[in-house]
Each structure stands twice: as structure tokens, then as C-alpha cells.
Scaffold this motif. Structure first.
Motif, mmCIF file in Angstrom:
data_model
loop_
_atom_site.group_PDB
_atom_site.id
_atom_site.type_symbol
_atom_site.label_atom_id
_atom_site.label_comp_id
_atom_site.label_asym_id
_atom_site.label_seq_id
_atom_site.Cartn_x
_atom_site.Cartn_y
_atom_site.Cartn_z
ATOM 1 N N ASP A 1 -1.266 -27.574 13.540
ATOM 2 C CA ASP A 1 -0.939 -28.285 14.516
ATOM 3 C C ASP A 1 0.050 -29.501 14.276
ATOM 4 O OD1 ASP A 1 -0.019 -29.753 16.904
ATOM 5 O OD2 ASP A 1 -2.175 -29.863 17.729
ATOM 6 N N THR A 2 1.266 -29.425 13.912
ATOM 7 C CA THR A 2 2.207 -30.375 13.436
ATOM 8 C C THR A 2 2.295 -31.573 14.178
ATOM 9 O OG1 THR A 2 3.972 -29.485 14.617
ATOM 10 C CG2 THR A 2 3.659 -28.645 12.212
ATOM 11 N N SER A 3 1.610 -31.610 15.176
ATOM 12 C CA SER A 3 1.339 -32.938 16.004
ATOM 13 C C SER A 3 0.418 -33.813 15.479
ATOM 14 C CB SER A 3 1.284 -32.784 17.437
ATOM 15 O OG SER A 3 -0.286 -31.916 17.725
ATOM 16 N N GLN A 4 -0.460 -33.265 14.566
ATOM 17 C CA GLN A 4 -1.501 -34.095 13.851
ATOM 18 C C GLN A 4 -0.938 -34.520 12.429
ATOM 19 O OE1 GLN A 4 -4.529 -30.785 14.749
ATOM 20 N NE2 GLN A 4 -5.686 -32.458 13.679
ATOM 21 N N ILE A 5 0.232 -34.098 12.124
ATOM 22 C CA ILE A 5 0.936 -34.491 10.753
ATOM 23 C C ILE A 5 1.643 -35.756 11.100
ATOM 24 C CG2 ILE A 5 2.283 -34.004 8.928
ATOM 25 C CD1 ILE A 5 1.729 -31.131 9.427
ATOM 26 N N ARG A 6 1.186 -36.864 10.390
ATOM 27 C CA ARG A 6 1.563 -38.342 10.812
ATOM 28 C C ARG A 6 2.802 -38.702 9.867
ATOM 29 N NH1 ARG A 6 0.938 -40.965 14.859
ATOM 30 N NH2 ARG A 6 0.294 -42.871 14.024
ATOM 31 N N GLY A 7 2.921 -38.106 8.515
ATOM 32 C CA GLY A 7 3.652 -38.947 7.739
ATOM 33 C C GLY A 7 3.998 -38.034 6.377
ATOM 34 N N VAL A 8 5.186 -38.279 5.748
ATOM 35 C CA VAL A 8 5.526 -37.315 4.626
ATOM 36 C C VAL A 8 5.820 -38.615 3.437
ATOM 37 C CG1 VAL A 8 7.102 -35.943 3.489
ATOM 38 C CG2 VAL A 8 6.587 -35.790 6.022
ATOM 39 N N GLY A 9 5.327 -38.128 2.265
ATOM 40 C CA GLY A 9 5.570 -39.215 1.410
ATOM 41 C C GLY A 9 6.122 -38.479 0.080
ATOM 42 N N VAL B 1 1.631 -35.292 4.650
ATOM 43 C CA VAL B 1 2.176 -34.378 3.464
ATOM 44 C C VAL B 1 2.520 -35.192 2.277
ATOM 45 C CG1 VAL B 1 4.109 -32.786 2.990
ATOM 46 C CG2 VAL B 1 3.076 -32.649 5.250
ATOM 47 N N GLY B 2 2.181 -34.944 1.077
ATOM 48 C CA GLY B 2 2.651 -35.353 -0.041
ATOM 49 C C GLY B 2 3.414 -34.199 -0.844
ATOM 50 N N ILE B 3 4.525 -34.751 -1.378
ATOM 51 C CA ILE B 3 5.561 -33.873 -1.992
ATOM 52 C C ILE B 3 5.759 -34.375 -3.367
ATOM 53 C CG2 ILE B 3 7.663 -32.811 -2.189
ATOM 54 C CD1 ILE B 3 7.568 -32.673 0.949
ATOM 55 N N ASP B 4 5.578 -33.654 -4.557
ATOM 56 C CA ASP B 4 5.621 -34.044 -5.773
ATOM 57 C C ASP B 4 6.662 -32.966 -6.691
ATOM 58 O OD1 ASP B 4 4.826 -35.269 -8.463
ATOM 59 O OD2 ASP B 4 3.848 -33.111 -8.841
ATOM 60 N N VAL B 5 7.651 -33.868 -7.266
ATOM 61 C CA VAL B 5 8.454 -33.093 -7.952
ATOM 62 C C VAL B 5 8.506 -33.386 -9.524
ATOM 63 C CG1 VAL B 5 11.002 -32.435 -8.680
ATOM 64 C CG2 VAL B 5 10.240 -33.047 -6.133
ATOM 65 N N GLY B 6 7.624 -32.414 -10.118
ATOM 66 C CA GLY B 6 7.394 -32.795 -11.729
ATOM 67 C C GLY B 6 8.423 -31.988 -12.334
ATOM 68 N N SER B 7 8.271 -31.966 -13.694
ATOM 69 C CA SER B 7 9.523 -31.762 -14.620
ATOM 70 C C SER B 7 9.720 -30.250 -14.479
ATOM 71 C CB SER B 7 8.861 -31.787 -16.075
ATOM 72 O OG SER B 7 8.770 -33.293 -16.400
ATOM 73 N N ALA B 8 8.809 -29.235 -14.245
ATOM 74 C CA ALA B 8 8.836 -27.931 -14.187
ATOM 75 C C ALA B 8 8.606 -27.180 -13.057
ATOM 76 C CB ALA B 8 8.080 -27.215 -15.228
ATOM 77 N N ALA C 1 -4.137 -35.639 -7.683
ATOM 78 C CA ALA C 1 -4.298 -36.908 -7.537
ATOM 79 C C ALA C 1 -2.896 -37.485 -7.184
ATOM 80 C CB ALA C 1 -5.048 -37.721 -8.428
ATOM 81 N N VAL C 2 -1.785 -36.999 -8.182
ATOM 82 C CA VAL C 2 -0.607 -37.335 -7.805
ATOM 83 C C VAL C 2 0.014 -37.013 -6.217
ATOM 84 C CG1 VAL C 2 1.658 -37.219 -8.418
ATOM 85 C CG2 VAL C 2 -0.185 -36.967 -10.065
ATOM 86 N N LEU C 3 -0.524 -35.856 -5.815
ATOM 87 C CA LEU C 3 -0.170 -35.386 -4.435
ATOM 88 C C LEU C 3 -0.964 -36.246 -3.354
ATOM 89 C CD1 LEU C 3 -0.010 -31.719 -4.931
ATOM 90 C CD2 LEU C 3 1.856 -33.038 -4.060
ATOM 91 N N VAL C 4 -2.050 -36.693 -3.664
ATOM 92 C CA VAL C 4 -2.932 -37.569 -2.937
ATOM 93 C C VAL C 4 -2.028 -38.943 -2.731
ATOM 94 C CG1 VAL C 4 -4.901 -39.114 -2.399
ATOM 95 C CG2 VAL C 4 -5.147 -36.665 -3.131
ATOM 96 N N GLY C 5 -1.680 -39.545 -3.901
ATOM 97 C CA GLY C 5 -0.716 -40.661 -4.094
ATOM 98 C C GLY C 5 0.392 -40.449 -3.190
ATOM 99 N N ALA C 6 1.211 -39.335 -3.095
ATOM 100 C CA ALA C 6 2.297 -39.278 -2.429
ATOM 101 C C ALA C 6 1.968 -39.217 -1.096
ATOM 102 C CB ALA C 6 3.006 -37.997 -2.576
ATOM 103 N N ALA C 7 0.748 -38.585 -0.423
ATOM 104 C CA ALA C 7 0.364 -38.684 1.000
ATOM 105 C C ALA C 7 -0.164 -40.059 1.441
ATOM 106 C CB ALA C 7 -1.060 -37.846 0.853
ATOM 107 N N ILE C 8 -0.624 -40.717 0.495
ATOM 108 C CA ILE C 8 -0.875 -42.106 0.578
ATOM 109 C C ILE C 8 0.073 -42.882 1.279
ATOM 110 C CG2 ILE C 8 -1.518 -44.555 -0.300
ATOM 111 C CD1 ILE C 8 -3.695 -42.963 -1.717
ATOM 112 N N LEU C 9 1.441 -42.828 0.729
ATOM 113 C CA LEU C 9 2.754 -43.357 1.107
ATOM 114 C C LEU C 9 2.984 -42.890 2.321
ATOM 115 C CD1 LEU C 9 4.927 -42.403 -2.103
ATOM 116 C CD2 LEU C 9 4.099 -44.789 -1.304
ATOM 117 N N GLY C 10 2.877 -41.509 2.739
ATOM 118 C CA GLY C 10 3.287 -41.173 4.157
ATOM 119 C C GLY C 10 2.316 -41.868 5.201
#
Length: 551
Positions: free
Chosen positions: A74-82, A13-20, A484-493
Motif C-alpha cells: 500500500d503506497t500510502s504507507q510509504i513516507r519518503g525516498v532517500g 524507500v532507500g535507493i543505492d547506486v554502487g559501482s556495478a 546497511a547502506v540501503l538502511v542509511g538511504a532509507a534513514i534519509l527518506g
């Protein structure tokens, strides 16, 4: 024969907080966005150049969009959050509750946004010290960084905020704290926005010199004395409370975060370019610049050794890609500027109604309208007599002058849709000319750049992309995934989960190329002349200001 059972797909999961707005995506191990959701967040502007938000509102939006993207999975397949976010300043009190950053005492408004320019006098005094840490921000600190904002709080809200504060967070670090309960900071945020250095840490003499010696006395507890590399796992993962809020199982790995532009850089700059006939193929990643273009724009270039670029932030070691130095150029208002110019024009209501009637966005309609009025000319040549200087919110790079103002030369008495389309085109060209100005400063200092990688909202506009290719003379690579920003956050996770050995490995596997836009070299002479005019505009502005200041 029995077929081998296929391993379940891994998700992040990638989570991105932008300006708006706040956005979330569920991304698989191959970099494909499987689900996406977004939700607007509120901005308060209580007075000019003061922009505030609510950390509680931001966290609530993070939880809402995350629940949407993981629904039915299936949340057991979710491995990380960024997480990634704008480099806004969050203040909480000693009980970890929101603390007002305003004179009205509105505690829910506890975030000073990145684009807030209230600390002008404070940053001028900081720059007057000429302290050695300023060498790592292009020689001049920006009003958008955190030390001037902290100084403003101490000088203007001493009793109500400064003395009651428990922690001052960069917004990306606030989010990882909410998720894990750990107050560790990301190397990205503290190096890029707070003057921390990756080899020496905090410099006591700087904080004492600018009048924030209180932070030294408490051993930097309030601004961070535990620093992690981006993508490193934070604490024991999601706390039970945060897991319930986000709709995820407790204990899922949470990564040390990134600033939003840096996450965009991570999502595009390391992509495999084989077979696209690009000049950066078989070249090191240092030949690329990632440009993240939304409300504002950031230009991210990396190098193997530190390069000091006057007027460009950095060099920052390991702030985006581990082991490499980062330089960050930027424009404080790009998407915001285009909106300002278009929506403020007298013909905007006509544009709005015609775009709605054709079921197109206003920008798709404007692009089509330009094609109609260009006749036999290339579209870009329509602005031969119309020129814009784009610093309506000051210049971040490479002139580092927040007092510069926007300029338009070549206006007539015409007020119709044609004129709106032309000023829209000239504004986009001005932003691209500003990018060229930044790239030339980076190249003069030692960068060797041959390819641009674009992501963010403005990269969805084909006119914006083509103007950047034509005006810089460099091919533009667009990500296969628009988000792509969300992909970058997901890469962190993904890195925090341990599924990849390094950020570089995850970047290569999860970053994918979509379309390549080549520059039209036949237009080079025209844009070279436009660039000459562009540079003359700022000369004239400084000249007339000098005249008026002599009154």
C-alpha cells in the motif's frame, strides 16, 4: 473492551547506486529491510584508467528496482525516498540531456566514474597550488575528486563538452534532481568532493587559481549554488513524471542525498550497543569508525571538533552526521582487488568448478579450503612467508600516492589451489593492514577509536571480518541488516518525511546490531610483525623507484 487499533507501519524507500549495480530496499520505521532488489549497470573502460557510465541507464535501473520492492505494498504507507550513490561526475547539456565525457562523442556515456584516474596531471597541478582548501582533504586532493575531472574536461573536451554543459552533478545529486526537478546539491557531496565549506561556501580564489574561473563567473550555477543538508526535504517531493517512473505516488518526500559510503556510515555508526559488552558502550559516537567495504573501502570517523589528519580526507562539517566533523580514510581497491587476484590466478578454473560442485560461492569455498590446509596453525599464520602491498590502484589514505603499485613478496613456482588460497588470504590481510595504517594516522592526529562498525559486500565474508578484528585489535560490529547502506538511504527518506526529529534519532531507531566479532589477542604478536613487514614493503618500493628514477 475493544482493543486499540494498531497504526499502520510506515515505510521508506532507500535507493543505492554502487559501482556495478543499483539496489533498492523497502525499509520499515524500525530499520527492517522488508523487500530488496538489485540490477547490474554497465561500466565502459574505453582506455586504461578511464571508467564511464550512463546516467540514463542508472536512472532506468533505479526505477526498475524500486518498482520491484514496492510491488504489492500500500503506497500510502510509504513516507519518503532517500538516494545514495558513488561520487561519480554526471554531465548534462543546457537542454538537460546527457553530454559525452569521452573523445568518441558517445553522449549516453556521460558519467566519469569515481574510480576514473584520467585527471592525473590536473590533480598534480591543483596540489601544487597548496591552496588553503586542500587542508580539508588531508592536504592533498585525490584524482577521484571532482575539480581535477572538471579541469580535464575543460582541457580535453572544451568544445564538445565544457562549453555545452548545462550542469555538472555529483551522481547522488543527479538522482535527487531526476526525482524532484530541483537542482539543489547535498552538503555531503559538495563538501566532500568539490571543496565547498559549510561555513564559507565556494572559494572563488581556488577555482580561479586552477583555471576554472568560468564557474565563478556564472555564480556556480553549473555546480550548485543551492545546498541542502542530508535528509532535508527537496522541493515538493516526487514529480509526477518521476513518480510514474518509480511506481510511487507523486509528492512523496525526497531527501537530500548522500555519497554511498556516507549512507553506509549512517546505517551503522549510530546503532544502540547496550548489552554487547563493547568498549564504545556509554562512549560518544566519536569512539567509533564505520567501515564501508565493497569495490573500495571507506573509513568514516566523526569528531566534535575539527581534526586534521594528514592523508585522510576532511574534516568535513555535518557531511554525514549533523553537527559533527567527518574524517574519511579510504582504499581505492579492496573488493575489486580480491576479485582481481583470485580470478587472475592460474588455478581459478579449478576453484570455479569445485565451488560450483559444492554449491558454494568461490569465497566460501576458499575459506573452507584454508581451514583444510592450516593443520594445527591458526589460519592467518599460513602467510608467514607471503606478504602483499595492496595498492594496485594507488594509495588513497594515508599516503595519498596514486602512483604506488601493488607488491607480492614470497611467491613460489607452485600453481595449485593451495597457492591460490594463500594469495587470497594474504590479500585480505593486506587490506586489513591498510586499515590499521589508516586508523593509526587518525589516532595520531587526535581521534580516539575503540570499535569498528562494518557494512558492505565484504562484511559478508567472515574471513575478511576476522582479519580486520585481529589485525586492528578492535572488536568489529556487524549490522543486523546486511544491506546497511540501503538502511542509511532509507534513514534519509525517513528524515525528509518528518517522521523523525533528527538524523540522530532515526539512526538510533533504525540502525540495529547483528553480530560482534572480537579480536583474538593471542595472535597480536604475529600481526604486529606482519605490520612491520607491511610498512617495509612501501619503503622498499619507494627506494627502488628512487634508484630507477636516477637513471
Amino acid at each position: 473492551m475493544h482493543s486499540k487499533k494498531q497504526a499502520p507501519v510506515k515505510y521508506y524507500v532507500g535507493i543505492d547506486v554502487g559501482s556495478a549495480s543499483v539496489r533498492a530496499a523497502l525499509v520499515d520505521e524500525f530499520g527492517t529491510v522488508v523487500a530488496h532488489a538489485d540490477q547490474p549497470i554497465q561500466i565502459w573502460e574505453p582506455q586504461p584508467d578511464h571508467y564511464e557510465q550512463s546516467s540514463a541507464g542508472i536512472w532506468a535501473a533505479c526505477c526498475s528496482v524500486t518498482k520491484k520492492v514496492v510491488c504489492g505494498v500500500d503506497t500510502s504507507q510509504i513516507r519518503g525516498v532517500g538516494f545514495d550513490a558513488t561520487c561519480s561526475l554526471v554531465v548534462v547539456d543546457k537542454q538537460l540531456q546527457p553530454l559525452a565525457v569521452n573523445c568518441e562523442g558517445q553522449n549516453y556515456r556521460n558519467v566519469i566514474m569515481w574510480m576514473d584516474h584520467r585527471a592525473v596531471s590536473q590533480v598534480e597541478r591543483i596540489n601544487a597550488t597548496q591552496h588553503k582548501v586542500l587542508n580539508y582533504v588531508g592536504g592533498v586532493m585525490s584524482v577521484e575528486m571532482q575539480p581535477p575531472k572538471l579541469l580535464w574536461i575543460k582541457e580535453n573536451l572544451k568544445e564538445s563538452c565544457w562549453e555545452k554543459a548545462g550542469y555538472f552533478f555529483d551522481l547522488p545529486d543527479f538522482l535527487s534532481w531526476k526525482a524532484t526537478g530541483v537542482t539543489a546539491r547535498s552538503l555531503c557531496t559538495v563538501v566532500c568532493k568539490w571543496t565547498y565549506t559549510s561555513d564559507g561556501g565556494w572559494d572563488d580564489s581556488f577555482w580561479e587559481m586552477i583555471g576554472l574561473e568560468d564557474l565563478v563567473k556564472d555564480k556556480y550555477e553549473k555546480i550548485g549554488n543551492h545546498v541542502l543538508s542530508p535528509g532535508e526535504s527537496v522541493g515538493n517531493g516526487l514529480t509526477p513524471e518521476a513518480a510514474k517512473d518509480l511506481g510511487l505516488p507523486a509528492g512523496i518526500a525526497v531527501a537530500a542525498s548522500l555519497i554511498d559510503a556516507h549512507a553506509g556510515g549512517l546505517g551503522v555508526i549510530g546503532a544502540d550497543v547496550k548489552g554487547h559488552n563493547l568498549p564504545c558502550e556509554n562512549q560518544p559516537i566519536t569512539s567509533r569508525v564505520a567501515m564501508i567495504c565493497g569495490t573500495s573501502s571507506c573509513h568514516m570517523g566523526v569528531s566534535e571538533t575539527p581534526i586534521f589528519v594528514p592523508g585522510v580526507w576532511g574534516p568535513y562539517f555535518s557531511a554525514m552526521v549533523p553537527g559533527l566533523w567527518l574524517n574519511e580514510g579510504g582504499q581505492s581497491a579492496t573488493g575489486k582487488l580480491i576479485d582481481h587476484v583470485v580470478r587472475g590466478h592460474v588455478a581459478f578454473p579449478e576453484l570455479q568448478s569445485k565451488a560450483a560442485a559444492s554449491a558454494h560461492s568461490i569465497y566460501t569455498y576458499l575459506n573452507s579450503h584454508l581451514d583444510l590446509i592450516k593443520k594445527s596453525l591458526p589460519v592467518g599464520f599460513l602467510t608467514v612467508d607471503l606478504h602483499v602491498w595492496p595498492d594496485f590502484h594507488g594509495n588513497r589514505s594515508p599516503l595519498t600516492d596514486l602512483t604506488l603499485k601493488g607488491m607480492v613478496v614470497g611467491l613460489t613456482l607452485s600453481r595449485g589451489l593451495d597457492e591460490l588460497a594463500l594469495i587470497y588470504l594474504a590479500t585480505i590481510q593486506a587490506i586489513a593492514l591498510g586499515t590499521r595504517h589508516i586508523l593509526e594516522a587518525m589516532e595520531a592526529a587526535g581521534h580516539r577509536i575503540n570499535t569498528l562498525f562494518l557494512c558492505g559486500g565484504l562484511s559478508k565474508n567472515p574471513l575478511f571480518v576476522q582479519m580486520h578484528a585481529d589485525i586492528t585489535g578492535k572488536p568489529v560490529v556487524l549490522s543486523k541488516e546486511v544491506e546497511a547502506v540501503l538502511v542509511g538511504a532509507a534513514i534519509l527518506g525517513a528524515c525528509a518525511s518528518g517522521d523523525f526529529a533528527s538524523i540522530q534519532e532515526a539512526m538510533a531507531k533504525m540502525g540495529k546490531i547483528g553480530r560482534v566479532v572480537q579480536p583474538n589477542h593471542e595472535h597480536k604478536r604475529f600481526y604486529d610483525k606482519k605490520y612491520e613487514v607491511f610498512l617495509k614493503l612501501v619503503e622498499h618500493q619507494r627506494e627502488y623507484r628512487s634508484i630507477m628514477n636516477s637513471c
